[in-house]
Enzyme design. Structure first.
Site, PDB file in Angstrom:
ATOM      1  N   ILE A  23       0.923  -1.047   0.125  1.00 12.40           N
ATOM      2  CA  ILE A  23      -0.090   0.148  -0.056  1.00 12.40           C
ATOM      3  C   ILE A  23       0.907   1.319  -0.086  1.00 12.40           C
ATOM      4  O   ILE A  23       1.750   1.222   0.763  1.00 12.40           O
ATOM      5  CB  ILE A  23      -1.093   0.011   1.262  1.00 12.40           C
ATOM      6  CG1 ILE A  23      -1.881   1.220   1.077  1.00 12.40           C
ATOM      7  CG2 ILE A  23      -0.135   0.149   2.595  1.00 12.40           C
ATOM      8  CD1 ILE A  23      -3.012   1.090   2.072  1.00 12.40           C
ATOM      9  N   GLU A  28       2.278  -7.380   6.719  1.00 16.29           N
ATOM     10  CA  GLU A  28       3.642  -7.006   7.353  1.00 16.29           C
ATOM     11  C   GLU A  28       4.160  -5.923   6.998  1.00 16.29           C
ATOM     12  O   GLU A  28       3.749  -5.343   5.948  1.00 16.29           O
ATOM     13  CB  GLU A  28       4.621  -8.301   7.012  1.00 16.29           C
ATOM     14  CG  GLU A  28       4.895  -8.326   5.647  1.00 16.29           C
ATOM     15  CD  GLU A  28       5.880  -9.517   5.232  1.00 16.29           C
ATOM     16  OE1 GLU A  28       6.926  -9.450   4.387  1.00 16.29           O
ATOM     17  OE2 GLU A  28       5.554 -10.681   5.569  1.00 16.29           O
ATOM     18  N   TYR A  81      -2.615   1.277  10.777  1.00 17.17           N
ATOM     19  CA  TYR A  81      -3.060  -0.070  10.897  1.00 17.17           C
ATOM     20  C   TYR A  81      -3.610  -0.436  12.506  1.00 17.17           C
ATOM     21  O   TYR A  81      -4.839  -1.126  12.423  1.00 17.17           O
ATOM     22  CB  TYR A  81      -1.982  -1.377  10.864  1.00 17.17           C
ATOM     23  CG  TYR A  81      -1.498  -1.191   9.201  1.00 17.17           C
ATOM     24  CD1 TYR A  81      -2.262  -0.856   8.398  1.00 17.17           C
ATOM     25  CD2 TYR A  81      -0.135  -1.464   9.236  1.00 17.17           C
ATOM     26  CE1 TYR A  81      -1.782  -0.720   6.916  1.00 17.17           C
ATOM     27  CE2 TYR A  81       0.589  -1.448   7.777  1.00 17.17           C
ATOM     28  CZ  TYR A  81      -0.416  -0.917   6.629  1.00 17.17           C
ATOM     29  OH  TYR A  81       0.197  -0.763   5.449  1.00 17.17           O
TER      30      TYR A  81
END
Length: 162
Positions: free
Chosen positions: A73, A107, A119
């Site tokens: 991302i 990860e 996150y």
């Protein structure tokens, strides 16, 4: 920020993806071949955010059965902090839910504090670490740990107001 489009990426956007990947991912940027393979891969979700005609963010993921992995991302440096990461995660979670995926894993470099904070805000929890997984991002020569995280897709959607 005026987000014009959130779209499924195709090979047509490969030149823009290469440029954005180099800016957003730096030492972890994928090659043109890797991106083309991801775009052609079955059971993949590849989403881009465009402002006007400019690609300013992307997310790549794969899924199998009820689990998915967020592979990359990234957003352009000039647009960071404008909610693009949340928009990409929201679009990804919606598509995963449509595919009946219930768990999203990822990860991230242990030094990527902005990503770790994002996150955690959207429902991810740390599952473990891979010691020395990433090549050194500088001349220190020391390898960097990967932080392993996961979240129920429903928790991501709820935290993002979907």
């Amino acid at each position: 920020m005026d987000v014009k489009r959130v779209v499924t990426l195709t090979e047509e956007q490969l030149p823009q993806l290469l440029a954005l990947g180099a800016d957003a991912m730096q030492e972890d940027a994928w090659s043109g071949t890797q991106i083309a393979q991801q775009l052609a891969r079955p059971r993949s979700i590849n989403i881009g955010v465009f402002v006007e005609a400019q690609l300013v963010g992307f997310v790549f993921a794969t899924y199998l059965f009820d689990e998915a992995e967020l592979l990359q991302i990234g957003t352009t440096g000039s647009m960071r902090g404008n909610g693009l990461g949340k928009a990409l995660l929201s679009a990804l979670a919606e598509r995963l839910q449509a595919e009946e995926v219930t768990r999203l894993m990822l990860e991230v470099r242990s030094s990527n504090t902005a990503a770790l904070a994002l996150y955690q805000r959207v429902g991810f929890a740390q599952d473990g670490r891979r010691k020395g997984y990433y090549a050194a991002p500088n001349e220190s020569g020391e390898r960097e740990d990967a932080v392993l995280m996961s979240s129920p897709v429903s928790a991501v959607l709820t935290s993002l107001g979907n």
